[in-house]
Motif scaffolding. Structure first.
Motif, PDB file in Angstrom:
ATOM      1  N   LEU A   1      94.304  30.358  12.186  1.00  5.56           N
ATOM      2  CA  LEU A   1      95.013  31.031  13.266  1.00  5.56           C
ATOM      3  C   LEU A   1      96.516  30.891  13.075  1.00  5.56           C
ATOM      4  O   LEU A   1      96.995  30.014  12.359  1.00  5.56           O
ATOM      5  N   SER A   2      97.251  31.773  13.739  1.00  5.97           N
ATOM      6  CA  SER A   2      98.709  31.682  13.716  1.00  5.97           C
ATOM      7  C   SER A   2      99.127  30.446  14.510  1.00  5.97           C
ATOM      8  O   SER A   2      98.928  30.377  15.725  1.00  5.97           O
ATOM      9  N   THR A   3      99.705  29.475  13.832  1.00  2.00           N
ATOM     10  CA  THR A   3     100.012  28.174  14.441  1.00  2.00           C
ATOM     11  C   THR A   3     101.490  27.879  14.297  1.00  2.00           C
ATOM     12  O   THR A   3     102.040  27.954  13.192  1.00  2.00           O
ATOM     13  N   ARG A   4     102.110  27.551  15.430  1.00  2.09           N
ATOM     14  CA  ARG A   4     103.516  27.134  15.446  1.00  2.09           C
ATOM     15  C   ARG A   4     103.574  25.671  15.855  1.00  2.09           C
ATOM     16  O   ARG A   4     102.974  25.280  16.856  1.00  2.09           O
TER      17      ARG A   4
ATOM     18  N   GLU B   1      94.353  33.684  19.403  1.00  2.00           N
ATOM     19  CA  GLU B   1      95.070  34.212  18.246  1.00  2.00           C
ATOM     20  C   GLU B   1      96.242  33.329  17.840  1.00  2.00           C
ATOM     21  O   GLU B   1      96.678  33.382  16.691  1.00  2.00           O
ATOM     22  N   HIS B   2      96.765  32.562  18.781  1.00  2.00           N
ATOM     23  CA  HIS B   2      97.939  31.733  18.488  1.00  2.00           C
ATOM     24  C   HIS B   2      97.722  30.328  19.049  1.00  2.00           C
ATOM     25  O   HIS B   2      97.087  30.148  20.092  1.00  2.00           O
TER      26      HIS B   2
END
Length: 659
Positions: A553-556, A591-592
């Motif tokens: 997944l998009s991970t910050r 998603e994030h």
């Protein structure tokens, strides 16, 4: 200059120019309209301040909470209009409000969502700065009428100067105008002078008003336009200190009035509770005691939160509710026994009895502020009709019956205002210490709770360790051990066919080599599950970054840990974050993912947030409960905010010392 968001500041409006003659008319006309708009906002600020004051007072009884989400947004709209107006004069005031939490949508969860929205609004410091701005703007904003008054005076002067002296004329501009032709001849140049003053003074007044709005309605750091001259007025550090001190004193005064009103509620609850205890003799009090005690504990809990706001940490001292309490008569009697045998119940009653008297002292800051306002009003001119009527007022040690005495009263009011700036927080801080002295847990209660917590965490740690050993044994038995057995059988078959069927033997050896590689990979995964190598070699920050990089997944991720975390705590936090990311991937349909790790005030804080469908519950027996038990062994805590529909936010805190 640009702001923190990268937006260009608007340039300062011009009132005229050599190459644009129409600007000499357009600029003053626009300033006239802006002045009228500023005066209208000042009138609206006064009305909203009165409404907000009534709502805040009624919030003590709970009725005002119904109107808080309606009134405060109107206040914020007015403040936003002030920020936009200030931007026209080169003062960029960024929005200081906290973001709307996902649970603060009105009416989504009925009364619960409404109360959450009230909590979000009332705990935002920007809300109280907006409320402090309202009475200030209701007075200062009237400067917007000065261009209108100046233009009116200019018109009257020009009219008198053009008609010269007419004894029958009733028009006058200043005293004695219209009395003789000599004074009236001065009206025409005086009108032209006032017109010039109006053209040049209005931009300066508006810029000063914008700077004043920036001190209360914006963040600490503000950007100014490069178009402004270098000699523009700056906000001095002393003014910022005064603003901060006045904000704290104003909040303390408001809460002091609330505490004074709540003290009378304390007295009423003490009387009702006393009668309930007397009725326990005949058995009727059994029906009333749980409800009365719940009201008492709610008021005491609110007082603990207020004490924490003013710097006194007060934990809940109540014993946990025993298991097995039913709703019948037997359960009601058992509940009353639990309440009456809890020492915190009697300490609550003692505090309420003392607060019924001491709480009234919290009204002193409001009384002092009222007395300051009385001195200002007397000095502004109220002393004159009182003195003419033969009833001059004493203001402190000053008998106000002359202009000199009025000036002295004004100076005395300013001195009292300075005293109020320090006195109001001091009174509420003292009340907070008094609350902490009676409502915090006793030493015996703390030791009992600590011993119980240690026993629970020790049991959880033993269970977790046993479960981990069983997992390792299962993985070894079902994974690497099975592959090693298969490798032994394959090598035996290859040995038997080495002479008779060499091709088949070579194929079996190749398969065995592949199985050995798979077994080695499984052993590495097993070791990594016990203690990841990246955690031992690079530390917790890089281990968390490795998790983020490995996630599909998009991970910050944001990590600010200025030191090395102990290996045991680092491993517990690492596996907790790993388990949360796995749950998000499997169940949340997100998603994030946002991961934030920081260290502050002796606590390691980690937040994992996702935009999934929500619905996670810490008490439903899921993996989150095991995660809480794992961190509880280090006195850590886990908080989950996951409404239906998302998003989900998991906050973890573990006390530790960095090396």
């Amino acid at each position: 200059m640009t702001s923190g968001l990268g937006s260009q500041l608007p340039t300062r409006p011009r009132t005229g120019g050599q190459h644009d003659p129409s600007a000499m008319v357009r600029g003053p006309a626009l300033n006239l309209i802006r002045g009228l708009a500023m005066a209208m906002r000042a009138s609206a600020a006064l009305a909203l301040f009165a409404a907000a004051a009534v709502v805040c007072i009624l919030s003590v009884t709970g009725i005002g909470l119904l109107a808080v989400p309606l009134v405060i947004p109107l206040v914020r709209r007015l403040s936003t209009a002030e920020r936009r107006s200030a931007a026209r004069w080169g003062v960029l005031i960024e929005s200081p409000y906290r973001p709307v939490p996902c649970t603060a949508i009105p009416f989504e969860d009925g009364i619960v969502g409404w109360v959450r929205r009230c909590r979000w609004l009332l705990t935002d410091p920007a809300t109280w700065r907006d409320l402090l701005w309202l009475p200030v703007d209701s007075v200062v904003g009237l400067i917007g009428l000065l261009p209108v008054v100046c233009l009116y005076a200019t018109g009257v002067a020009l009219l008198q100067g053009s008609t010269l002296w007419h004894p029958a004329s009733s028009l006058w501009y200043v005293p004695n105008f219209g009395q003789n032709p000599t004074t009236e001849l001065w009206a025409l140049p005086l009108g032209v002078a006032l017109l010039t003053v109006w053209v040049w003074i209005s931009p300066t007044l508006f810029r000063w008003h914008a700077l004043l709005a920036g001190t209360l309605l914006g963040p600490t750091k503000r950007a100014f336009s490069d178009e402004l001259p270098a000699t523009r007025p700056r906000i001095r550090p002393w003014f910022t200190t005064l603003r901060t001190r006045a904000t704290h004193a104003g909040i303390a005064t408001l809460f002091g009035a609330v505490v004074a009103a709540a003290s009378e509620v304390c007295l009423a609850l003490v009387i009702v509770n006393s009668y309930t205890l007397l009725l326990m003799i005949v058995g009727v009090g059994v029906l009333l005691l749980p409800a009365i005690t719940a009201a008492v504990r709610w008021l005491c809990s609110a007082s603990r939160k207020l004490a924490e706001y003013f710097g006194a940490q007060v934990d809940e001292p109540y014993r946990p509710e025993p298991d097995g309490l039913n709703d019948g008569l037997v359960g009601l009697v058992a509940r009353c026994r639990w309440l009456l045998t809890d020492p915190a119940t009697w300490r609550d009653l003692l505090w309420m009895l003392a607060n019924a008297i001491l709480g009234l002292l919290c009204l002193l800051p409001a009384a002092l502020l009222y007395y300051v306002g009385e001195g200002v009003v007397l000095a502004a001119g109220l002393w004159r009709p009182l003195a003419d009527a033969g009833h001059p007022r004493w203001y402190g040690p000053i008998l106000v019956q002359s202009q000199a005495a009025a000036v002295a009263a004004a100076c005395f009011a300013v001195a009292l205002f300075v005293v109020w700036l320090w006195f109001a927080p001091f009174v509420l801080r003292t009340h907070a210490l008094f609350t902490a002295a009676l409502l915090r847990p006793t030493g015996t209660a703390l030791l009992t709770a600590r011993a119980k917590h240690l026993a629970e965490t020790r049991e959880d740690a033993i269970e977790t360790q046993a479960a981990e050993l069983r997992r390792i044994e299962r993985d070894l038995h079902d994974g690497a051990q099975a592959r090693l057995v298969a490798m032994g059988l394959a090598l035996g078959a290859a040995e038997r066919q080495l002479d008779t069927n060499p091709d088949r033997a070579r194929k079996l050896i190749a398969e065995t080599r592949a199985s050995s590689a798979s077994a080695l990979a499984e052993l590495r995964d097993l070791v990594r599950g016990i203690h990841p190598p990246v955690l031992a070699e690079r530390g917790l920050p890089d281990a968390l970054r490795a998790l983020a990089l490995a996630s599909p997944l998009s991970t910050r991720i944001t990590v600010t840990i200025p030191g090395i975390v102990s290996p045991a705590i680092a491993a517990a936090v690492y596996f907790a974050v790993s388990e949360l990311m796995t749950n998000v991937l499997k169940h949340a349909e997100a998603e994030h993912i946002d991961i934030t790790a920081s260290y502050e005030n002796g606590k390691l804080s980690v937040r994992v947030a996702d935009d999934g469908n929500g619905g996670a519950d810490l008490n439903d027996g899921s993996g989150l409960a095991g995660l809480r038990r794992r961190l509880a062994a280090f006195d850590g805590t886990v908080a989950v905010d996951s409404p239906r529909g998302g998003p989900t936010v998991v906050d973890m805190e573990v006390p530790c010392v960095l090396s």
